[in-house]
Design an enzyme around this catalytic site. Structure first.
Site, PDB file in Angstrom:
ATOM      1  N   CYS A 119       0.831  -1.198   0.000  1.00 35.22           N
ATOM      2  CA  CYS A 119       0.000   0.000   0.000  1.00 35.22           C
ATOM      3  C   CYS A 119       0.874   1.260   0.000  1.00 35.22           C
ATOM      4  O   CYS A 119       0.618   2.201  -0.754  1.00 35.22           O
ATOM      5  CB  CYS A 119      -0.925   0.000   1.214  1.00 35.22           C
ATOM      6  SG  CYS A 119      -2.144   1.331   1.209  1.00 35.22           S
ATOM      7  N   CYS A 120       1.917   1.263   0.826  1.00 32.67           N
ATOM      8  CA  CYS A 120       2.826   2.409   0.858  1.00 32.67           C
ATOM      9  C   CYS A 120       3.544   2.589  -0.472  1.00 32.67           C
ATOM     10  O   CYS A 120       3.749   3.715  -0.937  1.00 32.67           O
ATOM     11  CB  CYS A 120       3.850   2.249   1.976  1.00 32.67           C
ATOM     12  SG  CYS A 120       3.190   2.472   3.643  1.00 32.67           S
ATOM     13  N   CYS A 202      -1.002   8.184   7.136  1.00 34.86           N
ATOM     14  CA  CYS A 202      -2.330   7.924   6.579  1.00 34.86           C
ATOM     15  C   CYS A 202      -3.304   7.558   7.705  1.00 34.86           C
ATOM     16  O   CYS A 202      -2.918   6.959   8.711  1.00 34.86           O
ATOM     17  CB  CYS A 202      -2.266   6.795   5.556  1.00 34.86           C
ATOM     18  SG  CYS A 202      -1.413   7.236   4.033  1.00 34.86           S
ATOM     19  N   CYS A 205      -3.638   3.870   9.186  1.00 33.39           N
ATOM     20  CA  CYS A 205      -2.448   3.281   9.805  1.00 33.39           C
ATOM     21  C   CYS A 205      -1.820   4.180  10.863  1.00 33.39           C
ATOM     22  O   CYS A 205      -0.659   3.983  11.231  1.00 33.39           O
ATOM     23  CB  CYS A 205      -1.421   2.946   8.724  1.00 33.39           C
ATOM     24  SG  CYS A 205      -1.993   1.713   7.523  1.00 33.39           S
ATOM     25  N   CYS A 228       7.489   4.125   5.825  1.00 28.73           N
ATOM     26  CA  CYS A 228       6.693   3.933   4.616  1.00 28.73           C
ATOM     27  C   CYS A 228       7.505   3.464   3.426  1.00 28.73           C
ATOM     28  O   CYS A 228       6.938   3.040   2.420  1.00 28.73           O
ATOM     29  CB  CYS A 228       5.970   5.234   4.255  1.00 28.73           C
ATOM     30  SG  CYS A 228       7.095   6.588   3.860  1.00 28.73           S
TER      31      CYS A 228
END
Length: 244
Positions: A119-120, A202, A205, A228
């Protein structure tokens, strides 16, 4: 540029500015041909206003790259808009993930639940690398006190995977230096700081931090992950704790 030549440039920059203040390092880096064309990468997070303010009073036309992952807190987006206007940032570049990549990989916005690294990479790392295309280096807010692996962080270093120069004007600052600078210059804090968020990423998280906890403990809580992935070591993404 050959690696040896780049290493010599970075060594010369560190030797030249070793005893300079943070704002002096920033000012000289933006004007020194050896540093090349630079951009400031900012998360508009809890401590970001310090470097943003320094850029605004030094060279307000410096490109400022802000990665909107499209999963940020609403407070961060409002803070970003307010700071950009207040500090008169003349070249703010808001970068978002590629729409095709999002539709293909994370259409339901649930990737963070099963693979935070992926996702990062999708929402931050790859967009940043695209945004930095054409720049010789970038300015970061990393500091020696943040992690043990940064204890010898220099003002200038090489990003091995891209051969870009990374400039760390605040490398020698302590946490109190950040607080003092913000107070003396009457800079606004990120609104989430007063709600227990000393480190802000984010929304899915990031959680509040309890008294006595490490300031970054709210990032990816209960996971074996502390960063990240936008910083590189030996040409590879550092996934676990090295570049928090």
């Amino acid at each position: 540029m050959p690696q040896n030549d780049l290493h010599d440039r970075v060594q010369a920059l560190n030797d030249r500015y070793r005893h300079h203040s943070a704002i002096s390092v920033l000012e000289h880096a933006l004007r020194d041909p050896q540093a090349g064309k630079l951009a400031l990468v900012s998360s508009f997070g809890a401590e970001s206003v310090v470097l943003l303010h320094m850029v605004s009073v030094t060279q307000a036309a410096t490109p400022v790259i802000f990665i909107d992952t499209e999963m940020l807190f609403a407070e961060t987006l409002v803070y970003q808009q307010e700071l950009a206007e207040r500090l008169n940032l003349r070249d703010l570049r808001i970068i978002r993930p590629d729409a095709h990549d999002l539709a293909h990989t994370d259409a339901k916005q649930t990737l963070y639940r099963r693979d935070t690294d992926a996702c990062c990479a999708l929402r931050k790392t790859r967009p940043l690398q695209r945004a930095l295309s054409g720049f010789d280096g970038w300015i970061t807010g990393r500091k020696r006190y943040q992690t043990g692996t940064r204890a010898t962080l220099d003002f200038f270093e090489i990003e091995d995977s891209t051969d870009r120069i990374k400039v760390n004007p605040l490398a020698h600052w302590a946490r109190d230096d950040i607080r003092t600078y913000m107070e003396e210059n009457r800079l606004p804090r990120h609104p989430l700081v007063s709600q227990g968020y000393p480190s802000i990423g984010c929304m899915p998280c990031t959680t509040p931090v309890k008294p006595g906890e490490d300031p970054r403990s709210g990032r990816w809580r209960d996971q074996d992950k502390t960063e990240c992935g936008i910083h590189f070591v030996n040409g590879k993404l550092v996934r676990k704790g090295v570049s928090a």
